[in-house]
Structures are given as C-alpha cells and as structure tokens.
Design a protein around this motif. Structure first.
Motif, PDB file in Angstrom:
ATOM      1  N   GLU A  87      23.915 -38.750  40.701  1.00  0.00           N
ATOM      2  CA  GLU A  87      25.177 -39.363  40.289  1.00  0.00           C
ATOM      3  C   GLU A  87      24.873 -40.625  39.501  1.00  0.00           C
ATOM      4  N   ALA A  88      25.617 -40.810  38.414  1.00  0.00           N
ATOM      5  CA  ALA A  88      25.335 -41.929  37.500  1.00  0.00           C
ATOM      6  C   ALA A  88      25.355 -43.275  38.203  1.00  0.00           C
ATOM      7  N   GLY A  89      26.316 -43.489  39.049  1.00  0.00           N
ATOM      8  CA  GLY A  89      26.427 -44.791  39.715  1.00  0.00           C
ATOM      9  C   GLY A  89      25.867 -44.803  41.116  1.00  0.00           C
ATOM     10  N   GLY A  90      25.201 -43.743  41.520  1.00  0.00           N
ATOM     11  CA  GLY A  90      24.671 -43.646  42.876  1.00  0.00           C
ATOM     12  C   GLY A  90      23.402 -44.456  43.066  1.00  0.00           C
ATOM     13  N   PRO A  91      22.980 -44.632  44.328  1.00  0.00           N
ATOM     14  CA  PRO A  91      21.777 -45.429  44.604  1.00  0.00           C
ATOM     15  C   PRO A  91      20.493 -44.804  44.059  1.00  0.00           C
ATOM     16  N   PHE A  92      20.508 -43.491  43.824  1.00  0.00           N
ATOM     17  CA  PHE A  92      19.329 -42.820  43.292  1.00  0.00           C
ATOM     18  C   PHE A  92      19.552 -42.373  41.842  1.00  0.00           C
ATOM     19  N   GLY A  93      20.580 -42.956  41.211  1.00  0.00           N
ATOM     20  CA  GLY A  93      20.986 -42.513  39.876  1.00  0.00           C
ATOM     21  C   GLY A  93      19.898 -42.588  38.836  1.00  0.00           C
ATOM     22  N   PHE A  94      19.091 -43.661  38.882  1.00  0.00           N
ATOM     23  CA  PHE A  94      18.072 -43.810  37.832  1.00  0.00           C
ATOM     24  C   PHE A  94      17.039 -42.692  37.912  1.00  0.00           C
ATOM     25  N   ALA A  95      16.532 -42.445  39.105  1.00  0.00           N
ATOM     26  CA  ALA A  95      15.474 -41.443  39.260  1.00  0.00           C
ATOM     27  C   ALA A  95      15.974 -40.027  39.004  1.00  0.00           C
ATOM     28  N   PHE A  96      17.194 -39.724  39.467  1.00  0.00           N
ATOM     29  CA  PHE A  96      17.671 -38.342  39.400  1.00  0.00           C
ATOM     30  C   PHE A  96      18.743 -38.101  38.340  1.00  0.00           C
ATOM     31  N   TYR A  97      19.149 -39.179  37.647  1.00  0.00           N
ATOM     32  CA  TYR A  97      20.171 -39.038  36.599  1.00  0.00           C
ATOM     33  C   TYR A  97      19.615 -39.410  35.228  1.00  0.00           C
ATOM     34  N   VAL A  98      18.855 -40.509  35.152  1.00  0.00           N
ATOM     35  CA  VAL A  98      18.337 -40.990  33.868  1.00  0.00           C
ATOM     36  C   VAL A  98      17.036 -40.293  33.491  1.00  0.00           C
ATOM     37  N   LEU A  99      16.071 -40.254  34.402  1.00  0.00           N
ATOM     38  CA  LEU A  99      14.760 -39.679  34.071  1.00  0.00           C
ATOM     39  C   LEU A  99      14.816 -38.210  33.649  1.00  0.00           C
ATOM     40  N   PRO A 100      15.710 -37.377  34.248  1.00  0.00           N
ATOM     41  CA  PRO A 100      15.778 -35.980  33.780  1.00  0.00           C
ATOM     42  C   PRO A 100      16.133 -35.833  32.304  1.00  0.00           C
ATOM     43  N   THR A 101      16.858 -36.823  31.737  1.00  0.00           N
ATOM     44  CA  THR A 101      17.196 -36.728  30.316  1.00  0.00           C
ATOM     45  C   THR A 101      15.940 -36.798  29.456  1.00  0.00           C
ATOM     46  N   ILE A 102      14.905 -37.503  29.924  1.00  0.00           N
ATOM     47  CA  ILE A 102      13.656 -37.583  29.175  1.00  0.00           C
ATOM     48  C   ILE A 102      13.018 -36.208  29.069  1.00  0.00           C
ATOM     49  N   VAL A 103      13.053 -35.463  30.180  1.00  0.00           N
ATOM     50  CA  VAL A 103      12.461 -34.123  30.195  1.00  0.00           C
ATOM     51  C   VAL A 103      13.172 -33.219  29.204  1.00  0.00           C
ATOM     52  N   PHE A 104      14.519 -33.243  29.237  1.00  0.00           N
ATOM     53  CA  PHE A 104      15.275 -32.363  28.354  1.00  0.00           C
ATOM     54  C   PHE A 104      15.093 -32.723  26.886  1.00  0.00           C
ATOM     55  N   PHE A 105      15.148 -34.021  26.569  1.00  0.00           N
ATOM     56  CA  PHE A 105      15.040 -34.426  25.166  1.00  0.00           C
ATOM     57  C   PHE A 105      13.644 -34.163  24.624  1.00  0.00           C
ATOM     58  N   SER A 106      12.646 -34.223  25.463  1.00  0.00           N
ATOM     59  CA  SER A 106      11.300 -33.866  25.029  1.00  0.00           C
ATOM     60  C   SER A 106      11.227 -32.383  24.689  1.00  0.00           C
TER      61      SER A 106
ATOM     62  N   SER B 286       7.415 -23.231  22.870  1.00  0.00           N
ATOM     63  CA  SER B 286       7.704 -24.598  22.428  1.00  0.00           C
ATOM     64  C   SER B 286       8.528 -25.349  23.474  1.00  0.00           C
ATOM     65  N   LEU B 287       9.507 -24.662  24.086  1.00  0.00           N
ATOM     66  CA  LEU B 287      10.312 -25.293  25.132  1.00  0.00           C
ATOM     67  C   LEU B 287       9.461 -25.632  26.353  1.00  0.00           C
ATOM     68  N   SER B 288       8.564 -24.730  26.707  1.00  0.00           N
ATOM     69  CA  SER B 288       7.703 -24.967  27.859  1.00  0.00           C
ATOM     70  C   SER B 288       6.777 -26.156  27.621  1.00  0.00           C
ATOM     71  N   THR B 289       6.194 -26.209  26.419  1.00  0.00           N
ATOM     72  CA  THR B 289       5.301 -27.316  26.084  1.00  0.00           C
ATOM     73  C   THR B 289       6.050 -28.649  26.084  1.00  0.00           C
ATOM     74  N   GLY B 290       7.235 -28.650  25.469  1.00  0.00           N
ATOM     75  CA  GLY B 290       8.036 -29.868  25.428  1.00  0.00           C
ATOM     76  C   GLY B 290       8.471 -30.314  26.815  1.00  0.00           C
ATOM     77  N   THR B 291       8.814 -29.359  27.671  1.00  0.00           N
ATOM     78  CA  THR B 291       9.217 -29.687  29.040  1.00  0.00           C
ATOM     79  C   THR B 291       8.061 -30.309  29.815  1.00  0.00           C
ATOM     80  N   THR B 292       6.889 -29.716  29.683  1.00  0.00           N
ATOM     81  CA  THR B 292       5.710 -30.260  30.365  1.00  0.00           C
ATOM     82  C   THR B 292       5.408 -31.676  29.898  1.00  0.00           C
ATOM     83  N   ASP B 293       5.477 -31.890  28.591  1.00  0.00           N
ATOM     84  CA  ASP B 293       5.254 -33.240  28.054  1.00  0.00           C
ATOM     85  C   ASP B 293       6.325 -34.205  28.557  1.00  0.00           C
ATOM     86  N   GLY B 294       7.568 -33.707  28.651  1.00  0.00           N
ATOM     87  CA  GLY B 294       8.662 -34.548  29.130  1.00  0.00           C
ATOM     88  C   GLY B 294       8.487 -34.959  30.577  1.00  0.00           C
ATOM     89  N   VAL B 295       8.001 -34.041  31.403  1.00  0.00           N
ATOM     90  CA  VAL B 295       7.742 -34.364  32.804  1.00  0.00           C
ATOM     91  C   VAL B 295       6.691 -35.469  32.906  1.00  0.00           C
TER      92      VAL B 295
END
Length: 433
Positions: A87-106, A253-262
């Motif tokens: 959840e965006a405003g939740g106590p764990f929002g950064f780890a489980f809301y923000v960081l996953p966007t890095i994986v997808f955008f990669s 390409s998606l698999s490679t980008g996902t791995t790099d994103g992780v």
C-alpha cells in the motif's frame, strides 16, 4: 516584480555555476563558448517547450500517462504478490510499493530496446545535439542514451568507440551519466513523489521527464567547460548505433530486464538500509555533541522546531543553503533544500528523494521549493557513482581505466552543476505545482 527577481537570480545562478566550471577548467583558453551558448539555449528552449507550450506538453503528457499506466499495473501486481503490504501509504510501502516499480521499468526498458524503439528515440535526441552543439557521434549517442537507460547501460551504446575516445569525450560520457537518471528508477520517483493519486504521478512524471531530458545538454555544457576538447582532429561526427544483443526474443528480453531490475531494486534497498543506518549513527554522535555544547536548544529555536538538534541533516542544510538560494529557493526553505542537496551528493539521490517526499507530504516546503528540489535531485551525481562508472566503463574499455579514475571527481562536479543548471531554469519557468 517577483518574476523579474526570479529571472535575475536565475541569471546569477547560471553565471555562478558556469563560473565554477570555468574555475576548475583544464584549459580555459580552449573553452568553446559557442557550444556553451548553444547548450544553454537548447536547454532553455526544451524546458520552455515541454513546460509552457500546450501541444508539446500534451505529447509528453501522453508519454507520462503511459508510464502512469505502467505504475498502476505494477501496483496491481505488487498487491497480488504482497497483499496489504504493498500500500502506498502503508508502513511497508517503500519496500513493497516503490521498489517493485524498478523491476517492472527495467523489464520494460529491455523490451523497448529489443523492439528497436529505444534506439530510434536515442538516435533522434543524439542527432539534435550533434547538429546544434557540433559534438562527436560518440558524445551525442552517450548523452542521449544516458537520458533513457542510465549510466551503467549507456556506455554499451558507444562500446565500439570507447577505447579511442578522447579524454574530453570520456568526461562528457561520465558527466552525462551523473546528470541524468535511468528509466528503471524513473517510475520509482514518480510513485514516491506522486503519492497515491494518478494526478500526482502525472504531475511529477512530467517534471522528472523534463528534468532528465534537459539535463543532457546541461551536462555537455558543464563537461566541455571543465574539460574542453583539444584534439579536434580526432573527432568523428558520424552517429551510428551499434547492434547490441538484447535477447533472442520478447520473452528473453523481458526475463533479462526483470533479472537486472531485481538486482537494481535489491541494490537500492541495501544502499538505503546502509546509508540510513549511517545517518542515524552519525546523528546520535552529533546530537550528543550538541547536548554537551548546548547547541541543540539553539538549533531548535533558530529552525522553529524543524530540526531537533545538531544533526547531519542540519549540517548539510547549512553547508548547501547558499547553493539552494542560487537555485531560486525561497529563504524560508534554504536549509531544508540544502539538506537534500547534501544528501544527494554525499549519499545518493534516492535518499534525498525520500526526504523531499516526506517534507512535501508534511507541508514543510513551498511549491517552488518542491519543484526546484525535484529537478536538482534528478541525477546520479554522488560519490558512489564514481566507483560505478570506473567499474562499469572500465570493464568494457580497460584502456580507459586510468582516465576514468582521473576524471571521477571532475565528472561528479560537472554532473552536480548540470542538475543545478536544470533546477535554476525550472525555478524560473515554473512557479507552482
């Protein structure tokens, strides 16, 4: 009168920043002032078009809306995987809301590269800078690639040229990497600053996209004043994007980008964990010193409670507050924005954006300061990036490793000033969110 004051302060800020570059220039007599003028002019024109011209703005708004859709898709995916933790405003929002966007955008960047779309965008932007600023083909490609794929991947675009690039060209490559952000973290910053509303993500997405694009010519200006080209006969102005393997098919390409994103997401999370621990440790020591010397009470009074004593953040704020003023920040926010500038340079921009997000959400900053902060922090110019570039570029061009080590600090200064040039222009053109 306020507008005139902003323009005058902006002119002063631009002059001081170029003056700093000139003061540490390796060859002042070789500075190409035509290139400097064209670079600043291109930066101002691009900023004006993207921020003030309606139909141009709508084109880029369409791009930003596409990214917002991608973030929304990532949110749904993260909530499926992590449930209420994402959840965006939740106590764990950064780890489980923000960081996953890095994986997808990669993964998205990898797919766009495989499809050849990213190369066409990079080529178009490189052509523009090549024709207006008379750069070499390698410099133009590197500057354009840094805007879209970041400092670790951009050197691969000019890999065939790296070993024979001049020191000035290497400086331009490194400075461009410091002055822009990668597509992988673009979505993360949009999610952080935009909060849980689509409108907020669209607003800050537009500013972040503008910042990254107009910082490219700013980086060239800073680099070419600090380290002017003296071997002009070695310059090759041809623009050729080499064919780079981006996967054997779409799924690859998606698999490679996902791995790099992780890897990137884990790296960002680990760095924040370490840096925040360092900040808390340093603050504990500083605060105790403040107690012994009675400085804490004085700081609380002077800052009207904004700082709870003698802390590293307060030290950053004091040291960088004159620069914040030159960027156009109102006097009431100078120490707060100065703190973020210090955090970005000493630690990293991710840490500084966390601070900016918190201050924005708590209503501690004016709109103008939020805008200037968004632009000033939009780059990888920090000490850790020196090591990243030496390791990354040095691995694919071993013959340039000595040059990379010698230019590291200068590239950091150049990248930082490029972001400041961008922030100054944005601060004059945009007055409110």
């Amino acid at each position: 009168m306020d507008l005139l004051g902003d323009v005058l302060r902006g002119f002063l800020g631009l002059s001081v920043m170029i003056g700093i570059c000139y003061a540490i220039s390796t060859s002042r007599k070789s500075v190409d002032w035509r290139l400097v003028g064209m670079g600043l002019g291109l930066q101002i024109i691009l900023a004006f078009l993207m921020l003030k011209v309606s139909f141009i703005r709508e084109i880029f708004r369409f791009i930003v809306n596409f990214f917002v859709m991608m973030i929304s898709a990532t949110e749904e995916s993260a909530q499926f995987l992590f449930g209420d933790l994402a959840e965006a405003g939740g106590p764990f929002g950064f780890a489980f809301y923000v960081l996953p966007t890095i994986v997808f955008f990669s993964a998205l960047s990898s797919l766009l590269y495989y499809l050849g779309i990213l190369q066409k965008v990079v080529y178009g932007f490189a052509w523009l800078m090549n024709k207006t600023m008379k750069l070499s083909g390698a410099e133009s490609l590197a500057a354009a690639a840094n805007v879209f794929i970041g400092q670790t991947e951009a050197p691969l675009v000019v890999k065939p040229y790296l070993e024979r690039m001049t020191r000035s060209e290497i400086m331009c490559l490194m400075t461009g990497g410091m002055a822009t952000i990668a597509g992988g973290v673009f979505g993360a910053y949009m999610a952080m600053l935009g909060g849980d509303t689509i409108e907020g993500k669209q607003l800050f997405g537009m500013h972040l996209l503008t910042a990254s694009i107009i910082s490219a010519p700013a980086a060239i200006v800073a680099a070419k004043v600090i380290f002017p080209e003296t071997d002009r006969e070695k310059i090759d102005t041809e623009i050729n994007i080499p064919r780079t393997e981006a996967g054997s098919n779409v799924l690859d390409s998606l698999s490679t980008g996902t791995t790099d994103g992780v890897k990137l997401a884990v790296n960002v999370g680990a760095m924040l964990l370490a840096f925040m621990a360092f900040i808390y440790l340093a603050n504990g020591i500083f605060f105790q010193i403040g107690e012994w010397t009675n400085i804490n009470a004085s700081i609380i009074t002077r800052s009207n409670g904004a700082y709870d004593g003698f802390t590293l953040q307060y030290v950053f704020g004091i040291l960088f507050s004159p620069i914040a003023w030159l960027l156009g920040v109102p006097g009431s926010d100078m120490i707060a924005v100065g703190q973020m500038l210090g955090e970005k340079t000493i630690l990293n921009e991710f840490f500084a954006y966390v601070t900016l997000t918190d201050m924005k959400n708590m209503g501690l900053l004016t709109d103008k300061s939020i805008i200037i902060g968004t632009y000033a922090l939009c780059g990888f110019a920090n000490f850790a990036s020196i090591g990243i570039q030496i390791g990354g570029i040095g691995a694919i061009a071993p013959g340039q490793r000595k040059t990379l080590t010698e230019l590291g600090i200068r590239a950091l200064v150049g990248g930082t000033i490029a972001c400041f040039l961008t922030a100054i222009i944005a601060g004059v053109l945009v007055r409110e969110l």
